[in-house]
Design an enzyme around this catalytic site. Sequence first.
Site, PDB file in Angstrom:
ATOM      1  N   ILE A  11       8.691  11.597  -2.129  1.00 32.84           N
ATOM      2  CA  ILE A  11       9.423  10.512  -1.472  1.00 32.84           C
ATOM      3  C   ILE A  11       8.795   9.255  -2.059  1.00 32.84           C
ATOM      4  O   ILE A  11       7.693   8.871  -1.681  1.00 32.84           O
ATOM      5  CB  ILE A  11       9.313  10.561   0.067  1.00 32.84           C
ATOM      6  CG1 ILE A  11       9.929  11.857   0.604  1.00 32.84           C
ATOM      7  CG2 ILE A  11      10.003   9.338   0.681  1.00 32.84           C
ATOM      8  CD1 ILE A  11       9.861  12.019   2.111  1.00 32.84           C
ATOM      9  N   PRO A  12       9.459   8.634  -3.032  1.00 34.37           N
ATOM     10  CA  PRO A  12       8.804   7.692  -3.941  1.00 34.37           C
ATOM     11  C   PRO A  12       8.560   6.284  -3.392  1.00 34.37           C
ATOM     12  O   PRO A  12       9.141   5.307  -3.857  1.00 34.37           O
ATOM     13  CB  PRO A  12       9.759   7.669  -5.135  1.00 34.37           C
ATOM     14  CG  PRO A  12      11.097   7.888  -4.516  1.00 34.37           C
ATOM     15  CD  PRO A  12      10.862   8.859  -3.387  1.00 34.37           C
ATOM     16  N   CYS A  13       7.649   6.174  -2.452  1.00 32.40           N
ATOM     17  CA  CYS A  13       7.314   4.859  -1.916  1.00 32.40           C
ATOM     18  C   CYS A  13       6.653   3.978  -2.983  1.00 32.40           C
ATOM     19  O   CYS A  13       6.675   2.755  -2.867  1.00 32.40           O
ATOM     20  CB  CYS A  13       6.434   4.991  -0.676  1.00 32.40           C
ATOM     21  SG  CYS A  13       4.955   5.970  -0.901  1.00 32.40           S
ATOM     22  N   HIS A  14       6.114   4.595  -4.028  1.00 33.81           N
ATOM     23  CA  HIS A  14       5.498   3.816  -5.110  1.00 33.81           C
ATOM     24  C   HIS A  14       6.538   3.016  -5.900  1.00 33.81           C
ATOM     25  O   HIS A  14       6.172   2.093  -6.623  1.00 33.81           O
ATOM     26  CB  HIS A  14       4.708   4.738  -6.059  1.00 33.81           C
ATOM     27  CG  HIS A  14       5.539   5.771  -6.724  1.00 33.81           C
ATOM     28  ND1 HIS A  14       5.890   6.971  -6.114  1.00 33.81           N
ATOM     29  CD2 HIS A  14       6.124   5.798  -7.953  1.00 33.81           C
ATOM     30  CE1 HIS A  14       6.619   7.678  -6.946  1.00 33.81           C
ATOM     31  NE2 HIS A  14       6.784   6.992  -8.064  1.00 33.81           N
ATOM     32  N   ARG A  15       7.819   3.316  -5.746  1.00 30.57           N
ATOM     33  CA  ARG A  15       8.880   2.602  -6.460  1.00 30.57           C
ATOM     34  C   ARG A  15       9.324   1.331  -5.740  1.00 30.57           C
ATOM     35  O   ARG A  15      10.249   0.659  -6.188  1.00 30.57           O
ATOM     36  CB  ARG A  15      10.091   3.513  -6.664  1.00 30.57           C
ATOM     37  CG  ARG A  15       9.806   4.700  -7.568  1.00 30.57           C
ATOM     38  CD  ARG A  15      11.019   5.577  -7.761  1.00 30.57           C
ATOM     39  NE  ARG A  15      10.648   6.810  -8.434  1.00 30.57           N
ATOM     40  CZ  ARG A  15      11.297   7.950  -8.317  1.00 30.57           C
ATOM     41  NH1 ARG A  15      12.392   8.019  -7.586  1.00 30.57           N
ATOM     42  NH2 ARG A  15      10.872   9.018  -8.950  1.00 30.57           N
TER      43      ARG A  15
END
Length: 156
Positions: A119-123
């Site tokens: 779940i790409p919270c880094h994006r």
Amino acid sequence: MTYQEQYDSPLGMLTMTSNGESLTELRFSEKSLTTLTPIVPVLDATRRWLDSYFKGEKPDFTPQVAPFGTLFQRRVWTELLSIPYGQTVTYGDIARRIDCKSSQAVGCAVGRNPIAIIIPCHRVVGSNGSLTGYAYGLERKRQLIMLEQKTHNYGQ
């Protein structure tokens, strides 16, 4: 029942947690697990996903995920899953997409994401494109974004 395994990534040890059916957590962790876990298909799928991801490939599937959180948090996390690989969006973009008036509320939900990387919270970046807030440090966030952009931009 809860199952856990560790994954030794290039950015540090990750602990994968499952309820037996879905991935419930994926977190960077410094502590080592010593228990043996029976074969859990979703953890095997997560390991394959991470292997592909850290080779610089865009994974062609997403393991079954079931993060625990409030309805609002889950709405934000679902929206994170729609951010294309190799791209970034702002907290304000996410707020507009889910019809929320507060980028700050979105930021709080993003910060509580229990399933890192997949779940790409880094994006998610600041309104001016700057790297802001990442539970596991801005250097890891920068490295994850660079890994994806290299793959996305050059097709490697």
